[in-house]
Design a protein around this motif. Structure first.
Motif, mmCIF file in Angstrom:
data_model
loop_
_atom_site.group_PDB
_atom_site.id
_atom_site.type_symbol
_atom_site.label_atom_id
_atom_site.label_comp_id
_atom_site.label_asym_id
_atom_site.label_seq_id
_atom_site.Cartn_x
_atom_site.Cartn_y
_atom_site.Cartn_z
ATOM 1 N N VAL A 6 5.243 -7.841 1.255
ATOM 2 C CA VAL A 6 4.243 -7.049 0.538
ATOM 3 C C VAL A 6 3.825 -5.845 1.386
ATOM 4 O O VAL A 6 3.674 -4.734 0.866
ATOM 5 N N SER A 7 3.676 -6.051 2.678
ATOM 6 C CA SER A 7 3.309 -4.952 3.568
ATOM 7 C C SER A 7 4.390 -3.871 3.599
ATOM 8 O O SER A 7 4.084 -2.671 3.543
ATOM 9 N N GLN A 8 5.636 -4.275 3.666
ATOM 10 C CA GLN A 8 6.738 -3.316 3.673
ATOM 11 C C GLN A 8 6.823 -2.572 2.345
ATOM 12 O O GLN A 8 7.064 -1.365 2.316
ATOM 13 N N LEU A 9 6.607 -3.283 1.246
ATOM 14 C CA LEU A 9 6.602 -2.649 -0.065
ATOM 15 C C LEU A 9 5.456 -1.657 -0.166
ATOM 16 O O LEU A 9 5.635 -0.530 -0.648
ATOM 17 N N ASN A 10 4.294 -2.045 0.301
ATOM 18 C CA ASN A 10 3.132 -1.158 0.277
ATOM 19 C C ASN A 10 3.385 0.106 1.098
ATOM 20 O O ASN A 10 3.061 1.214 0.661
ATOM 21 N N ASP A 11 3.955 -0.058 2.282
ATOM 22 C CA ASP A 11 4.265 1.099 3.129
ATOM 23 C C ASP A 11 5.248 2.042 2.440
ATOM 24 O O ASP A 11 5.087 3.262 2.475
ATOM 25 N N ALA A 12 6.273 1.471 1.806
ATOM 26 C CA ALA A 12 7.267 2.290 1.112
ATOM 27 C C ALA A 12 6.643 3.002 -0.086
ATOM 28 O O ALA A 12 6.929 4.182 -0.335
ATOM 29 N N ALA A 13 5.780 2.306 -0.809
ATOM 30 C CA ALA A 13 5.105 2.921 -1.960
ATOM 31 C C ALA A 13 4.222 4.073 -1.505
ATOM 32 O O ALA A 13 4.250 5.163 -2.088
ATOM 33 N N GLU A 14 3.464 3.835 -0.462
ATOM 34 C CA GLU A 14 2.582 4.882 0.045
ATOM 35 C C GLU A 14 3.385 6.048 0.620
ATOM 36 O O GLU A 14 2.989 7.201 0.504
ATOM 37 N N GLY A 15 4.521 5.747 1.231
ATOM 38 C CA GLY A 15 5.377 6.792 1.787
ATOM 39 C C GLY A 15 5.954 7.713 0.728
ATOM 40 O O GLY A 15 6.220 8.895 0.988
ATOM 41 N N ILE A 17 4.534 7.826 -2.778
ATOM 42 C CA ILE A 17 3.482 8.286 -3.688
ATOM 43 C C ILE A 17 2.426 9.131 -2.983
ATOM 44 O O ILE A 17 1.915 10.094 -3.560
ATOM 45 N N GLY A 18 2.109 8.802 -1.744
ATOM 46 C CA GLY A 18 1.083 9.553 -1.006
ATOM 47 C C GLY A 18 1.344 11.050 -0.993
ATOM 48 O O GLY A 18 0.472 11.841 -1.393
ATOM 49 N N PRO A 19 2.523 11.492 -0.554
ATOM 50 C CA PRO A 19 2.805 12.926 -0.563
ATOM 51 C C PRO A 19 2.798 13.548 -1.968
ATOM 52 O O PRO A 19 2.401 14.702 -2.134
ATOM 53 N N LEU A 20 3.197 12.770 -2.973
ATOM 54 C CA LEU A 20 3.145 13.298 -4.345
ATOM 55 C C LEU A 20 1.709 13.615 -4.738
ATOM 56 O O LEU A 20 1.435 14.661 -5.328
ATOM 57 N N ARG A 21 0.812 12.698 -4.405
ATOM 58 C CA ARG A 21 -0.612 12.893 -4.733
ATOM 59 C C ARG A 21 -1.209 14.091 -4.006
ATOM 60 O O ARG A 21 -2.138 14.724 -4.502
ATOM 61 N N ASN A 23 0.366 16.766 -3.405
ATOM 62 C CA ASN A 23 1.112 17.937 -3.849
ATOM 63 C C ASN A 23 2.051 18.455 -2.760
ATOM 64 O O ASN A 23 2.278 19.656 -2.635
ATOM 65 N N ASP A 24 2.589 17.517 -1.966
ATOM 66 C CA ASP A 24 3.518 17.870 -0.897
ATOM 67 C C ASP A 24 4.975 17.814 -1.350
ATOM 68 O O ASP A 24 5.876 18.019 -0.537
ATOM 69 N N GLY A 25 5.210 17.487 -2.592
ATOM 70 C CA GLY A 25 6.564 17.505 -3.119
ATOM 71 C C GLY A 25 7.246 16.152 -3.134
ATOM 72 O O GLY A 25 6.712 15.139 -2.692
ATOM 73 N N PHE A 26 8.457 16.177 -3.642
ATOM 74 C CA PHE A 26 9.268 14.995 -3.888
ATOM 75 C C PHE A 26 10.145 14.705 -2.676
ATOM 76 O O PHE A 26 10.830 15.592 -2.183
ATOM 77 N N ASP A 27 10.146 13.458 -2.216
ATOM 78 C CA ASP A 27 10.944 13.052 -1.066
ATOM 79 C C ASP A 27 11.961 12.010 -1.523
ATOM 80 O O ASP A 27 11.613 10.839 -1.725
ATOM 81 N N GLN A 28 13.207 12.419 -1.684
ATOM 82 C CA GLN A 28 14.260 11.532 -2.180
ATOM 83 C C GLN A 28 14.471 10.341 -1.259
ATOM 84 O O GLN A 28 14.674 9.221 -1.722
ATOM 85 N N GLU A 61 1.318 -1.201 -10.427
ATOM 86 C CA GLU A 61 0.738 0.139 -10.265
ATOM 87 C C GLU A 61 1.767 1.223 -9.981
ATOM 88 O O GLU A 61 1.447 2.411 -10.064
ATOM 89 N N LEU A 62 2.987 0.858 -9.646
ATOM 90 C CA LEU A 62 3.971 1.862 -9.228
ATOM 91 C C LEU A 62 4.301 2.863 -10.326
ATOM 92 O O LEU A 62 4.218 4.078 -10.110
ATOM 93 N N TYR A 63 4.723 2.379 -11.497
ATOM 94 C CA TYR A 63 5.114 3.292 -12.569
ATOM 95 C C TYR A 63 3.980 4.244 -12.953
ATOM 96 O O TYR A 63 4.180 5.460 -12.988
ATOM 97 N N PRO A 64 2.778 3.728 -13.255
ATOM 98 C CA PRO A 64 1.720 4.657 -13.648
ATOM 99 C C PRO A 64 1.319 5.632 -12.547
ATOM 100 O O PRO A 64 0.971 6.784 -12.829
ATOM 101 N N ALA A 65 1.373 5.208 -11.298
ATOM 102 C CA ALA A 65 1.005 6.100 -10.197
ATOM 103 C C ALA A 65 1.996 7.259 -10.077
ATOM 104 O O ALA A 65 1.597 8.416 -9.924
ATOM 105 N N ILE A 66 3.274 6.940 -10.144
ATOM 106 C CA ILE A 66 4.296 7.992 -10.038
ATOM 107 C C ILE A 66 4.241 8.893 -11.267
ATOM 108 O O ILE A 66 4.294 10.123 -11.156
#
Length: 104
Positions: A6-15, A17-21, A23-28, A61-66
């Protein structure tokens, strides 16, 4: 083990979604890591009767956040985020559905 996943998933999600929020752009690469973490979770939990509530909440929360972040962008960048939301949503479904097939 569950807490680590769960911690690894959370880190990846934040890595991703965080920049998207911000307005830092899309990171493939960050999107690819998020999908990899979802897939790893699926390997561990696909046949499980239950998963931790913290994982269920995060996955839900992933789909709605993105998708919501797409509203901050225009044109091709916006479409990339909509496509990313769909990709992540499909990965989540596959991770939790023992009969599911991955959508690449």
């Amino acid at each position: 083990m569950d807490e680590e996943l769960v911690s690894q998933l959370n880190d990846a999600a934040e890595g991703f979604i965080g920049p998207l929020r911000l307005n830092d752009g899309f990171d493939q690469l960050a999107l690819d890591e998020l999908c990899r973490q979802i897939d790893q979770l699926g390997q561990q939990w696909r046949a499980a009767e239950v998963i931790p509530k913290s994982a269920a909440l995060l996955l839900s929360e992933l789909y709605p956040a993105i998708s919501a972040c797409a509203d901050l962008y225009a044109g091709d960048e916006r479409q990339r985020m909509i496509d990313a939301a769909v990709r992540v949503g499909e990965r989540v479904t596959y991770a939790l559905d023992p009969a599911g097939e991955p959508e690449m």
